[in-house]
Design a protein around this motif. Sequence first.
Motif, PDB file in Angstrom:
ATOM      1  N   ARG A 123       0.889  -1.176   0.000  1.00 36.36           N
ATOM      2  CA  ARG A 123       0.000   0.000   0.000  1.00 36.36           C
ATOM      3  C   ARG A 123       0.926   1.225   0.000  1.00 36.36           C
ATOM      4  N   ALA A 124       0.793   2.050  -1.046  1.00 35.14           N
ATOM      5  CA  ALA A 124       1.589   3.278  -1.164  1.00 35.14           C
ATOM      6  C   ALA A 124       3.089   3.022  -1.270  1.00 35.14           C
ATOM      7  N   ALA A 125       3.460   1.869  -1.844  1.00 40.51           N
ATOM      8  CA  ALA A 125       4.882   1.604  -2.086  1.00 40.51           C
ATOM      9  C   ALA A 125       5.181   1.774  -3.582  1.00 40.51           C
ATOM     10  N   LEU A 126       4.569   0.906  -4.421  1.00 39.04           N
ATOM     11  CA  LEU A 126       4.770   1.048  -5.874  1.00 39.04           C
ATOM     12  C   LEU A 126       4.417   2.465  -6.343  1.00 39.04           C
ATOM     13  N   ILE A 127       3.313   2.995  -5.837  1.00 39.99           N
ATOM     14  CA  ILE A 127       2.859   4.318  -6.306  1.00 39.99           C
ATOM     15  C   ILE A 127       3.673   5.464  -5.701  1.00 39.99           C
ATOM     16  N   ALA A 128       4.575   5.126  -4.772  1.00 39.29           N
ATOM     17  CA  ALA A 128       5.447   6.173  -4.222  1.00 39.29           C
ATOM     18  C   ALA A 128       6.633   6.435  -5.150  1.00 39.29           C
ATOM     19  N   LEU A 129       6.812   5.525  -6.124  1.00 45.36           N
ATOM     20  CA  LEU A 129       8.029   5.590  -6.943  1.00 45.36           C
ATOM     21  C   LEU A 129       7.750   6.145  -8.335  1.00 45.36           C
ATOM     22  N   PRO A 130       8.671   6.968  -8.860  1.00 45.66           N
ATOM     23  CA  PRO A 130       8.506   7.471 -10.231  1.00 45.66           C
ATOM     24  C   PRO A 130       8.691   6.339 -11.241  1.00 45.66           C
ATOM     25  N   ALA A 131       8.276   6.584 -12.478  1.00 47.90           N
ATOM     26  CA  ALA A 131       8.223   5.534 -13.501  1.00 47.90           C
ATOM     27  C   ALA A 131       9.527   4.747 -13.613  1.00 47.90           C
ATOM     28  N   GLY A 165       3.216  13.413  -8.998  1.00 43.86           N
ATOM     29  CA  GLY A 165       3.305  12.552  -7.821  1.00 43.86           C
ATOM     30  C   GLY A 165       4.468  12.964  -6.959  1.00 43.86           C
ATOM     31  N   PRO A 166       4.778  12.238  -5.902  1.00 50.85           N
ATOM     32  CA  PRO A 166       4.027  11.089  -5.423  1.00 50.85           C
ATOM     33  C   PRO A 166       2.797  11.501  -4.618  1.00 50.85           C
ATOM     34  N   PRO A 167       1.776  10.616  -4.528  1.00 48.74           N
ATOM     35  CA  PRO A 167       1.707   9.303  -5.143  1.00 48.74           C
ATOM     36  C   PRO A 167       1.508   9.413  -6.657  1.00 48.74           C
ATOM     37  N   PHE A 168       2.115   8.487  -7.399  1.00 49.02           N
ATOM     38  CA  PHE A 168       2.014   8.497  -8.847  1.00 49.02           C
ATOM     39  C   PHE A 168       0.829   7.657  -9.313  1.00 49.02           C
ATOM     40  N   SER A 169       0.355   8.016 -10.501  1.00 47.94           N
ATOM     41  CA  SER A 169      -0.718   7.228 -11.113  1.00 47.94           C
ATOM     42  C   SER A 169      -0.109   5.964 -11.722  1.00 47.94           C
ATOM     43  N   VAL A 170      -0.660   4.813 -11.363  1.00 46.22           N
ATOM     44  CA  VAL A 170      -0.181   3.548 -11.943  1.00 46.22           C
ATOM     45  C   VAL A 170      -1.383   2.827 -12.543  1.00 46.22           C
TER      46      VAL A 170
END
Length: 220
Positions: A123-131, A165-170
């Motif tokens: 939760r909020a790990a992958l979306i914390a990171l830029p592309a 972001g963050p959070p980034f859109s995934v």
Amino acid sequence: MQADFWLQRWSAGQIGFHQSQVNQDLRQSWPLLQVAPGARVLVPLCGKSQDMGWLMGQGYHVVGAELSEAAVESYFTERGEQPHITLQGDFKVYAAPGIEIWCGDFFALTARDIGRCAAFYDRAALIALPADMRERYVQQLEALMPQACSGLLITLEYDQNLLEGPPFSVPYTWLQSVMSGSWKIKKVGGQDTLHSSPKGLKAGLERMDEHVYVLERQSR
Ligand SMILES: C[S@@+](CC[C@H](N)C(=O)[O-])C[C@H]1O[C@@H](n2cnc3c(N)ncnc32)[C@H](O)[C@@H]1O
């Protein structure tokens, strides 16, 4: 996102991502994974999430990974627990019954460090990171987790042209292109969360969709 960005956020107390309550999607959807109690569960980029306490309460051994020492110390202080602290390579490992948090860079962890984890919770790990870091994150997750495993992943999807972001859109299309080769991806929940995002409302977004996925690793 560089380490300094996050360390700065923690030292300035800018932790709007932190939830004081256990995440509802976790409560609702974790049982779908059918992970046996007693198993080790990896929580990457864990912050001081209360969700770790919930997972422990379900009988799992939580293995967290977090960059910020302030975050890890707060986690234990707020629970009135005294962790046992050891140095292991570049990591400071905070351990208490039912939990160990590896304080350091998630990308430097090895499978040997964390032991065999049957599942992960993001939760909020992958979306914390830029592309550019997200693909590395998936590769690292795959290096850390065994062939037979599953995970619960919570993402956000919104118009990235209107808000940085963050959070980034995934979006789902990203997940599909990067993860579907090794993971079965099943959407199990989600909702529009724009009403609870002051930044999203101010940026003029029309929606900010949260998606909840169960991931099952496909054997090769
Ligand atoms: C958006 S927060 C989410 C925290 C937690 N998952 C939650 O739900 O509250 C992202 C966290 O990742 C941590 N982080 C960022 N990069 C990291 C890295 N390379 N290794 C370990 N932790 C990292 C940050 O310090 C921050 O606490």
